[in-house]
Enzyme design. Structure first.
Site, PDB file in Angstrom:
ATOM      1  CD  GLU A  84      -2.559   1.325   2.661  1.00 41.15           C
ATOM      2  OE1 GLU A  84      -2.825   0.272   3.283  1.00 41.15           O
ATOM      3  OE2 GLU A  84      -2.911   2.451   3.055  1.00 41.15           O
ATOM      4  NE  ARG A 108      -0.596   8.034   5.159  1.00 40.66           N
ATOM      5  CZ  ARG A 108      -0.673   7.198   6.161  1.00 40.66           C
ATOM      6  NH1 ARG A 108       0.246   7.187   7.098  1.00 40.66           N
ATOM      7  NH2 ARG A 108      -1.688   6.360   6.264  1.00 40.66           N
ATOM      8  CB  THR A 111      -3.410   8.218   2.349  1.00 37.50           C
ATOM      9  OG1 THR A 111      -2.582   7.398   3.187  1.00 37.50           O
ATOM     10  CG2 THR A 111      -3.730   9.475   3.138  1.00 37.50           C
ATOM     11  CE  LYS A 128      -6.236   2.402   6.999  1.00 39.22           C
ATOM     12  NZ  LYS A 128      -4.907   2.569   6.401  1.00 39.22           N
TER      13      LYS A 128
HETATM   14  C1  3PG Z   1      -2.348   3.545   8.189  1.00 36.13           C
HETATM   15  O1  3PG Z   1      -2.585   4.457   7.431  1.00 36.13           O
HETATM   16  O2  3PG Z   1      -2.819   2.432   8.043  1.00 36.13           O
HETATM   17  C2  3PG Z   1      -1.526   3.826   9.394  1.00 36.13           C
HETATM   18  O3  3PG Z   1      -0.761   4.975   9.284  1.00 36.13           O
HETATM   19  C3  3PG Z   1      -0.693   2.683   9.800  1.00 36.13           C
HETATM   20  O4  3PG Z   1      -0.565   2.810  11.153  1.00 36.13           O
HETATM   21  P1  3PG Z   1       0.785   2.437  11.883  1.00 36.13           P
HETATM   22  O5  3PG Z   1       1.793   3.443  11.429  1.00 36.13           O
HETATM   23  O6  3PG Z   1       0.465   2.530  13.347  1.00 36.13           O
HETATM   24  O7  3PG Z   1       1.163   1.055  11.456  1.00 36.13           O
END
Ligand code: 3PG
Length: 218
Positions: free
Chosen positions: A49, A53, A77, A137
């Site tokens: 993924e 960002r 995102t 998700k």
């Molecule tokens: C996401 O977008 O899924 C999160 O930023 C992932 O979270 P983590 O950095 O706590 O793994």
């Protein structure tokens, strides 16, 4: 709702299930994209993924798709219909969002992209389900109540399929994967920013291989 939304959801479910672990990638420099994808694939982690960002995210995903054929590249995102269009245009295999706005759900239901919206509450989940999107998700998973919260949501919604992310790492990934409605777990822990910045590709491969050995024994 697009007529083939169910077929798309099944395709996404197969893909997510085959992954076990989906690394959530934040790519700061374009030149990191290909070696990072190669390192992940070498460690047995193929479903990636790439989050929108950073300014280079789209180009990074394109480079991975072009140069690392064993990687299955999706985009994360996704915040609105425009992001969804950009994701489809670049040839990504799936899309993931941290949330579920009415505008985004409508665009996702009408597009051909396998897509998982983000949910943390029953109301968000109900909106996703109303668009035929039953694979979601759960975000931010640990911060929103963790496994207990997921089990509570599975009461009224027993058929949902989930990829939790947020606060998941080596210590708790197996517990999440043991939940019957969890198809895979996602997170950034397999690709620490410091390792990406320093080009520690061997370290990332080793960490992935260790995680896959523990979480998905052959
Ligand atoms: C996401 O977008 O899924 C999160 O930023 C992932 O979270 P983590 O950095 O706590 O793994």
């Amino acid at each position: 709702m697009s007529v083939n939304v169910t077929a798309r959801q099944e395709k996404l479910a197969d893909l997510v299930k085959s992954a076990t672990v989906i690394p959530v990638l934040t790519i700061e420099r374009l030149e990191h994209a290909v070696p990072l994808a190669r390192a992940l694939v070498a460690g047995g982690v193929r479903v990636l993924e790439v989050t929108l960002r950073t300014p280079v995210a789209i180009e990074a995903a394109k480079a991975m798709i072009a140069e690392v054929p064993d990687a299955i590249v999706g985009i994360g995102t996704i915040l609105n219909g425009d992001d969804l269009k950009r994701t489809e245009a670049l040839g990504a295999k799936f899309g993931i969002s941290p949330g579920a706005t009415p505008e985004l759900l409508k665009a996702a239901a009408a597009s051909d992209l396998p897509f998982a919206p983000g949910i943390a509450t029953a109301s968000e989940l109900m909106q996703a389900l109303a668009h035929g999107l039953d694979l979601v998700k759960f975000f931010p998973a640990e911060q929103s109540g963790g496994i207990k919260a997921l089990r509570a949501l599975a009461g009224p919604f027993p058929h949902i399929r989930v990829c939790p992310t947020g606060g998941i790492g080596e210590a708790n990934a197996a517990a999440w994967l043991a939940e019957p409605n969890v198809l895979a777990v996602g997170g950034s822990w397999l690709c620490p920013a410091a390792d990406i910045r320093s080009g520690n590709w061997a370290g990332i491969s080793a960490m992935c291989a260790r995680a896959m050995k523990t979480l998905k024994p052959a």
